[in-house]
Design a protein around this motif. Structure first.
Motif, PDB file in Angstrom:
ATOM      1  N   ALA A  89      -2.977   1.424  11.289  1.00  0.00           N
ATOM      2  CA  ALA A  89      -3.514   1.185   9.945  1.00  0.00           C
ATOM      3  C   ALA A  89      -2.374   1.000   8.940  1.00  0.00           C
ATOM      4  O   ALA A  89      -2.440   0.121   8.074  1.00  0.00           O
ATOM      5  N   LEU A  90      -1.336   1.810   9.050  1.00  0.00           N
ATOM      6  CA  LEU A  90      -0.178   1.687   8.171  1.00  0.00           C
ATOM      7  C   LEU A  90       0.536   0.348   8.395  1.00  0.00           C
ATOM      8  O   LEU A  90       0.916  -0.331   7.432  1.00  0.00           O
ATOM      9  N   LEU A  91       0.690  -0.027   9.651  1.00  0.00           N
ATOM     10  CA  LEU A  91       1.329  -1.291   9.996  1.00  0.00           C
ATOM     11  C   LEU A  91       0.531  -2.463   9.428  1.00  0.00           C
ATOM     12  O   LEU A  91       1.105  -3.397   8.857  1.00  0.00           O
ATOM     13  N   GLU A  92      -0.782  -2.407   9.571  1.00  0.00           N
ATOM     14  CA  GLU A  92      -1.635  -3.476   9.051  1.00  0.00           C
ATOM     15  C   GLU A  92      -1.573  -3.543   7.523  1.00  0.00           C
ATOM     16  O   GLU A  92      -1.689  -4.625   6.949  1.00  0.00           O
ATOM     17  N   LYS A  93      -1.382  -2.402   6.881  1.00  0.00           N
ATOM     18  CA  LYS A  93      -1.238  -2.383   5.423  1.00  0.00           C
ATOM     19  C   LYS A  93       0.103  -2.991   5.006  1.00  0.00           C
ATOM     20  O   LYS A  93       0.185  -3.718   4.023  1.00  0.00           O
ATOM     21  N   MET A  94       1.150  -2.693   5.773  1.00  0.00           N
ATOM     22  CA  MET A  94       2.479  -3.217   5.475  1.00  0.00           C
ATOM     23  C   MET A  94       2.583  -4.719   5.762  1.00  0.00           C
ATOM     24  O   MET A  94       3.319  -5.437   5.077  1.00  0.00           O
ATOM     25  N   PHE A  95       1.875  -5.181   6.792  1.00  0.00           N
ATOM     26  CA  PHE A  95       1.943  -6.585   7.219  1.00  0.00           C
ATOM     27  C   PHE A  95       0.526  -7.134   7.350  1.00  0.00           C
ATOM     28  O   PHE A  95       0.024  -7.344   8.460  1.00  0.00           O
ATOM     29  N   PRO A  96      -0.143  -7.381   6.221  1.00  0.00           N
ATOM     30  CA  PRO A  96      -1.553  -7.786   6.278  1.00  0.00           C
ATOM     31  C   PRO A  96      -1.799  -9.143   6.946  1.00  0.00           C
ATOM     32  O   PRO A  96      -2.887  -9.384   7.454  1.00  0.00           O
ATOM     33  N   SER A  97      -0.796  -9.998   6.975  1.00  0.00           N
ATOM     34  CA  SER A  97      -0.992 -11.305   7.607  1.00  0.00           C
ATOM     35  C   SER A  97      -0.565 -11.312   9.073  1.00  0.00           C
ATOM     36  O   SER A  97      -0.649 -12.351   9.730  1.00  0.00           O
TER      37      SER A  97
END
Length: 119
Positions: A61-69
């Protein structure tokens, strides 16, 4: 053949680039010079975070927030491959290519071969 001439050939011969990073260590799997060369090529790039099966849901979830694309896969488990394949097919349609030439780049042991095989 050394690394940079191979990278140049991949960038020159590709319509699009998959930049493969390890989801466990996204900052350590970043290569500033490689990313600069990709930007200079003008090619569209998709950041693919591999080995997502090896991180917790919280870390993801943190990774997806940091790299949304970014695109999140576990290539050896063939998880997340269909969304990536669909994304590539959509991009190919927009570029009006029958065959999209996709370059796959990243540090060693990021799962580039596993990703190619899964696709």
């Amino acid at each position: 053949m050394s690394f940079w001439p191979v990278v140049k050939r991949v960038l020159d011969d590709s319509d699009m680039i998959l930049l493969v990073k390890d989801a466990r260590v996204p900052d350590l799997s970043k290569n500033e010079e490689l990313e600069w060369k990709i930007r200079q090529s003008g090619k569209e790039v998709i950041e693919v975070f591999n080995k997502c099966d090896l991180i917790s849901k919280t870390e993801r979830a943190l990774l997806e927030k940091m790299f949304p694309s970014g695109v999140y896969v576990a290539a050896t488990e063939k998880k997340g491959i269909n969304p990536l394949r669909n994304l590539l097919m959509d991009r190919a349609a927009k570029l009006e290519h029958r065959e999209l030439k996709v370059g796959v780049v990243g540090y060693p042991n990021m799962g580039k071969s596993a990703l190619i095989n899964a696709l």
